[in-house]
Design a protein around this motif. Structure first.
Motif, short mmCIF file in Angstrom:
data_model
loop_
_atom_site.label_atom_id
_atom_site.label_comp_id
_atom_site.label_asym_id
_atom_site.label_seq_id
_atom_site.Cartn_x
_atom_site.Cartn_y
_atom_site.Cartn_z
N SER A 13 0.83 -1.20 0.00
CA SER A 13 0.00 0.00 0.00
C SER A 13 0.86 1.25 0.00
O SER A 13 2.08 1.18 0.09
CB SER A 13 -0.93 -0.01 1.21
OG SER A 13 -0.18 0.01 2.39
N GLY A 32 -2.38 -1.91 -2.88
CA GLY A 32 -3.51 -1.43 -2.11
C GLY A 32 -3.61 0.07 -2.25
O GLY A 32 -2.61 0.78 -2.17
N VAL A 33 -4.83 0.55 -2.48
CA VAL A 33 -5.08 1.98 -2.60
C VAL A 33 -6.29 2.34 -1.74
O VAL A 33 -7.08 1.47 -1.38
CB VAL A 33 -5.32 2.41 -4.06
CG1 VAL A 33 -4.08 2.18 -4.91
CG2 VAL A 33 -6.52 1.69 -4.67
N ASP A 60 -9.35 0.06 -0.35
CA ASP A 60 -9.92 0.34 0.95
C ASP A 60 -10.92 1.49 0.80
O ASP A 60 -10.68 2.43 0.03
CB ASP A 60 -8.82 0.72 1.94
CG ASP A 60 -9.37 0.98 3.32
OD1 ASP A 60 -9.96 0.05 3.90
OD2 ASP A 60 -9.23 2.11 3.81
#
Length: 166
Positions: A13, A32-33, A60
């Protein structure tokens, strides 16, 4: 053989800036963003292309960040992003997303699940891995899980166990 819902991916992330994200995408790592930081170009091109090439993406919702900073969330924007990602990739099974929730508030989370049940179910039906956060409250985690199963009419999602920061 692992269940199709077995979590065996480590997401990297912190790739908010376009140049950082592009480097991660070029390398092909699982990324991951946070939904409210995704640009239109990333939404329409970079992330779907990465998913189509077999790359993994975790998005997320931003609920935890909003909670920590005491900010309002733009939930319609998050819902629209999830919908767009599910429909613009040929490989939605490479996408993991967090269902709408309110950190530390089980009742508000349940209300969001009811409000967005059709959307949540459509992401599941598209093949995305949907994480349903089981926020603490008057219902036990098991009872809340049963509520989600009943509401969504499926068990084809992941139960997320949030931190207890709230």
């Amino acid at each position: 053989m692992p269940s199709p819902f077995t979590w065996n991916i480590a997401f990297h992330s912190g790739f908010t800036a376009d140049s950082d994200l592009q480097t991660a995408l070029d390398v092909g790592i699982a990324i991951g963003v946070v939904a409210d930081r995704v640009t239109l170009r990333q939404q329409l091109r970079a992330l779907p292309d990465h998913l189509d090439r077999g790359g993994k993406v975790f998005v997320d919702s931003g609920a935890f960040t909003a909670f920590r900073r005491q900010l309002a969330m733009d939930r319609p924007r998050v819902i629209a992003l999830y919908r767009a990602l599910c429909t613009t990739t040929l490989r939605p099974e490479n996408l993991s997303i967090v269902a709408p929730d309110v950190v530390g508030d089980q009742q508000a989370t349940l209300l969001l699940w009811h409000r967005y049940a059709r959307d949540i179910r459509s992401w599941i039906d598209a093949g995305a891995r949907v994480i349903i956060p089981l926020q603490a409250g008057s219902l036990s985690a098991g009872e809340l899980l049963q509520e989600a199963i009943g509401l969504l009419d499926t068990k084809a999602f992941c139960a997320g166990i949030p931190s207890n920061l709230a």
